[in-house]
Design a protein around this motif. Structure first.
Motif, PDB file in Angstrom:
ATOM      1  N   LEU A 100       0.897  -1.298  -0.088  1.00 13.32           N
ATOM      2  CA  LEU A 100       0.062  -0.073  -0.006  1.00 13.32           C
ATOM      3  C   LEU A 100       0.759   1.275   0.167  1.00 13.32           C
ATOM      4  O   LEU A 100       0.689   2.217  -0.773  1.00 13.32           O
ATOM      5  N   ILE A 101       1.833   1.298   0.911  1.00  9.40           N
ATOM      6  CA  ILE A 101       2.771   2.234   0.721  1.00  9.40           C
ATOM      7  C   ILE A 101       3.401   2.443  -0.435  1.00  9.40           C
ATOM      8  O   ILE A 101       3.710   3.817  -0.893  1.00  9.40           O
ATOM      9  N   GLY A 102       3.874   1.656  -1.124  1.00  7.94           N
ATOM     10  CA  GLY A 102       4.408   1.631  -2.229  1.00  7.94           C
ATOM     11  C   GLY A 102       3.638   2.128  -3.384  1.00  7.94           C
ATOM     12  O   GLY A 102       4.199   2.875  -4.225  1.00  7.94           O
ATOM     13  N   LEU A 103       2.365   1.932  -3.451  1.00 13.70           N
ATOM     14  CA  LEU A 103       1.590   2.325  -4.288  1.00 13.70           C
ATOM     15  C   LEU A 103       1.235   3.872  -3.869  1.00 13.70           C
ATOM     16  O   LEU A 103       1.247   4.919  -4.948  1.00 13.70           O
ATOM     17  N   ILE A 104       1.290   4.271  -2.780  1.00 14.54           N
ATOM     18  CA  ILE A 104       1.109   5.832  -2.306  1.00 14.54           C
ATOM     19  C   ILE A 104       2.375   6.627  -2.900  1.00 14.54           C
ATOM     20  O   ILE A 104       2.132   7.390  -3.436  1.00 14.54           O
ATOM     21  N   ILE A 105       3.508   5.869  -2.762  1.00 13.38           N
ATOM     22  CA  ILE A 105       4.708   6.474  -2.961  1.00 13.38           C
ATOM     23  C   ILE A 105       4.848   6.673  -4.672  1.00 13.38           C
ATOM     24  O   ILE A 105       5.374   7.690  -5.250  1.00 13.38           O
ATOM     25  N   MET A 106       4.341   5.573  -5.251  1.00 15.41           N
ATOM     26  CA  MET A 106       4.170   5.665  -6.778  1.00 15.41           C
ATOM     27  C   MET A 106       3.284   6.905  -7.211  1.00 15.41           C
ATOM     28  O   MET A 106       3.587   7.677  -8.126  1.00 15.41           O
ATOM     29  N   ILE A 107       2.215   6.924  -6.646  1.00 15.55           N
ATOM     30  CA  ILE A 107       1.280   8.016  -7.037  1.00 15.55           C
ATOM     31  C   ILE A 107       1.918   9.465  -6.755  1.00 15.55           C
ATOM     32  O   ILE A 107       1.685  10.172  -7.729  1.00 15.55           O
ATOM     33  N   LEU A 108       2.633   9.445  -5.751  1.00 12.15           N
ATOM     34  CA  LEU A 108       3.353  10.754  -5.412  1.00 12.15           C
ATOM     35  C   LEU A 108       4.134  11.201  -6.437  1.00 12.15           C
ATOM     36  O   LEU A 108       4.528  12.218  -6.929  1.00 12.15           O
ATOM     37  N   MET A 109       5.203  10.147  -6.678  1.00 11.39           N
ATOM     38  CA  MET A 109       6.285  10.387  -7.545  1.00 11.39           C
ATOM     39  C   MET A 109       5.729  10.864  -9.155  1.00 11.39           C
ATOM     40  O   MET A 109       6.196  11.778  -9.742  1.00 11.39           O
ATOM     41  N   ARG A 110       4.691  10.073  -9.475  1.00 15.46           N
ATOM     42  CA  ARG A 110       4.150  10.525 -10.823  1.00 15.46           C
ATOM     43  C   ARG A 110       3.475  11.822 -10.828  1.00 15.46           C
ATOM     44  O   ARG A 110       3.426  12.420 -11.762  1.00 15.46           O
ATOM     45  N   ILE A 111       2.788  12.450  -9.672  1.00 16.44           N
ATOM     46  CA  ILE A 111       2.264  13.586  -9.479  1.00 16.44           C
ATOM     47  C   ILE A 111       3.361  14.553  -9.688  1.00 16.44           C
ATOM     48  O   ILE A 111       3.217  15.596 -10.357  1.00 16.44           O
ATOM     49  N   LEU A 112       4.378  14.467  -8.923  1.00 13.93           N
ATOM     50  CA  LEU A 112       5.627  15.394  -8.784  1.00 13.93           C
ATOM     51  C   LEU A 112       6.315  15.338 -10.268  1.00 13.93           C
ATOM     52  O   LEU A 112       6.785  16.436 -10.825  1.00 13.93           O
ATOM     53  N   ARG A 113       6.196  14.159 -10.937  1.00 12.03           N
ATOM     54  CA  ARG A 113       6.610  14.148 -12.262  1.00 12.03           C
ATOM     55  C   ARG A 113       6.008  14.895 -13.289  1.00 12.03           C
ATOM     56  O   ARG A 113       6.589  15.694 -14.214  1.00 12.03           O
ATOM     57  N   ILE A 114       4.650  14.827 -13.223  1.00 11.06           N
ATOM     58  CA  ILE A 114       3.780  15.713 -14.125  1.00 11.06           C
ATOM     59  C   ILE A 114       4.202  17.226 -14.008  1.00 11.06           C
ATOM     60  O   ILE A 114       4.101  17.854 -14.616  1.00 11.06           O
ATOM     61  N   GLY A 115       4.325  17.476 -12.607  1.00 14.92           N
ATOM     62  CA  GLY A 115       4.414  18.715 -12.225  1.00 14.92           C
ATOM     63  C   GLY A 115       5.748  19.340 -12.751  1.00 14.92           C
ATOM     64  O   GLY A 115       6.023  20.574 -13.451  1.00 14.92           O
ATOM     65  N   GLU A 116       6.884  18.413 -12.682  1.00 14.75           N
ATOM     66  CA  GLU A 116       8.381  18.913 -13.141  1.00 14.75           C
ATOM     67  C   GLU A 116       8.240  19.194 -14.637  1.00 14.75           C
ATOM     68  O   GLU A 116       8.725  19.934 -15.160  1.00 14.75           O
ATOM     69  N   ARG A 117       7.375  18.330 -15.154  1.00 15.93           N
ATOM     70  CA  ARG A 117       7.164  18.185 -16.913  1.00 15.93           C
ATOM     71  C   ARG A 117       6.283  19.555 -17.410  1.00 15.93           C
ATOM     72  O   ARG A 117       6.357  19.728 -18.584  1.00 15.93           O
ATOM     73  N   SER A 118       5.580  20.110 -16.439  1.00 14.46           N
ATOM     74  CA  SER A 118       4.665  21.093 -16.782  1.00 14.46           C
ATOM     75  C   SER A 118       5.467  22.459 -17.208  1.00 14.46           C
ATOM     76  O   SER A 118       6.558  22.658 -16.732  1.00 14.46           O
ATOM     77  N   ASN A 119       4.879  22.857 -18.385  1.00 16.03           N
ATOM     78  CA  ASN A 119       5.805  24.166 -18.940  1.00 16.03           C
ATOM     79  C   ASN A 119       5.410  25.609 -18.285  1.00 16.03           C
ATOM     80  O   ASN A 119       5.796  26.563 -18.874  1.00 16.03           O
ATOM     81  N   ASN A 120       4.725  25.439 -17.053  1.00 19.54           N
ATOM     82  CA  ASN A 120       4.266  26.724 -16.423  1.00 19.54           C
ATOM     83  C   ASN A 120       4.433  26.489 -14.740  1.00 19.54           C
ATOM     84  O   ASN A 120       4.331  25.292 -14.374  1.00 19.54           O
ATOM     85  N   ASN A 121       4.594  27.583 -14.243  1.00 17.24           N
ATOM     86  CA  ASN A 121       4.513  27.524 -12.667  1.00 17.24           C
ATOM     87  C   ASN A 121       3.334  27.250 -11.956  1.00 17.24           C
ATOM     88  O   ASN A 121       3.260  26.390 -11.182  1.00 17.24           O
TER      89      ASN A 121
END
Length: 370
Positions: free
Chosen positions: A287-308
């Protein structure tokens, strides 16, 4: 005819899956299935919590898909929809103060037997407001008046939530605001000043604001065995449930603490303990692994966004999920006082889950539209 029908279905869903962050989607599906299985194990197929969770997960999935097609740039570029959402959140919070208390708090709106917790919507609204405000002023964030103005956006819902009272949601709002402020590049001196104000406010609140039962709840986690049948009962039963799960758990539907009603609120406040009792340490780590994966993908999307705006929204939403997960798990294992914070995706009740699905849909939209 059947082939043509399948082709139409494929054409309908292909635009969604084309720009989808599939690892995020898969993790959400997995943790949603786990939540349904967990509630089935607690109460069986006839449990109203189980049936409602199935419906809410399905409704949430639809909301997530629909919101992924919403162009988030309307929120980034226009103030009206952002202020409208914020205003609706404030209005709904005010309505709760006129409702009858549930478990000692006026935190829910009850309509036709169904409850809705506006504080969950307010958390999403605050993330959007802060993402818009800070993204437009990131160059001038060192000017203290911007911190004050953003703080006013926080203080209005925070004050109402404290009147309910709901210390867990209030803490979450503070963490979201503080985390997004730090991510925006706050001056270190200003940060130290805010932390000092926070310490003084916490002390004054303890001395003059909190009621006796709230203080008892806050200190019960330190020594629950001082009153094992009273204020310490919930934490003791939660620890027993978690401990009995050992490595692989007692099995689906075999968690005696939850099924025999020794564990209070196994569907909501102590759902993490009920899960650990059934699936053990192995299940908890998954369960913790899935939550961490969700958080990492969320931050990845933010990192790749072209605006603040996209970057800050992702950070704020990740803080939303992370704060809920840490506080809820910490309460269940006795490391924090009881706050009533739901564990993300796992807890029964639709307010938190539907809010999460809407936010995740917006994040998929950020990936889609850049």
């Amino acid at each position: 005819m059947e082939l043509k029908k399948n082709s139409n279905v494929t054409r309908f869903f292909s635009p969604y899956f084309k720009d989808l962050d599939f690892p995020l989607f898969a993790a959400i599906v997995a943790v949603s299935i786990i939540s349904i299985l967990n509630l089935y194990g607690i109460g069986g197929v006839d449990s109203p919590y189980f049936i409602r969770q199935v419906i809410i997960v399905a409704a949430g999935a639809i909301l997530m898909v629909l919101m992924s097609f919403f162009n988030y740039r309307y929120l980034k570029n226009y103030s009206f929809p952002v202020l409208l959402l914020y205003g609706i959140g404030i209005l709904l919070l005010l309505i709760t103060l006129a409702e009858s208390p549930i478990r000692g708090a006026r935190a829910w709106i009850v309509v036709a037997g169904y409850t809705f917790e506006p504080a969950e919507l307010m958390k999403l609204a605050l993330i959007i407001v802060m993402a818009k405000y800070f993204s437009q002023r990131h160059i001038h964030i060192n000017q203290f008046h911007h911190i004050v103005i953003s703080g006013l956006y926080l203080l209005v819902p925070l004050g109402i939530i404290l009147l309910q009272p709901d210390l867990g949601s209030a803490s979450t709002l503070l963490i979201i605001w503080g985390g997004m402020l730090i991510a925006s590049g706050i001056n270190k001196r200003h940060l130290f000043l805010l932390l000092s104000i926070g310490v003084v406010t916490a002390y004054l609140s303890w001395a003059f604001v909190l009621k006796d039962y709230q203080k008892e709840r806050l200190i019960a986690f330190a020594n629950p065995y001082k009153d094992p049948t009273g204020i310490g009962y919930n934490i003791i039963q939660s620890k027993i449930a978690i401990g009995s799960g050992y490595w692989v758990g007692n099995g689906l539907g075999n968690g005696s603490q939850a099924t025999l009603r020794f564990l209070p609120e196994p569907h909501n406040d102590f759902v993490f303990a009920a899960f650990a009792e059934q699936f053990g340490l192995v299940g908890v780590l998954a369960l913790i692994g899935l939550i961490i994966m969700i958080l990492m993908r969320i931050l990845r999307i933010g990192e790749r966004s072209n605006n603040n705006f996209g970057k800050l929204f992702a950070i704020g939403f990740a803080l939303f999920i992370l704060t809920h997960a840490i506080i809820s798990a910490a309460v269940n294992i006795g490391l924090m006082p009881i706050t009533g914070i739901p564990f993300p995706f796992l807890s029964a009740g639709g307010s938190n889950l539907l809010t999460l699905m809407v936010g995740l849909g917006l994040l998929q939209g950020i990936k889609r539209y850049g």
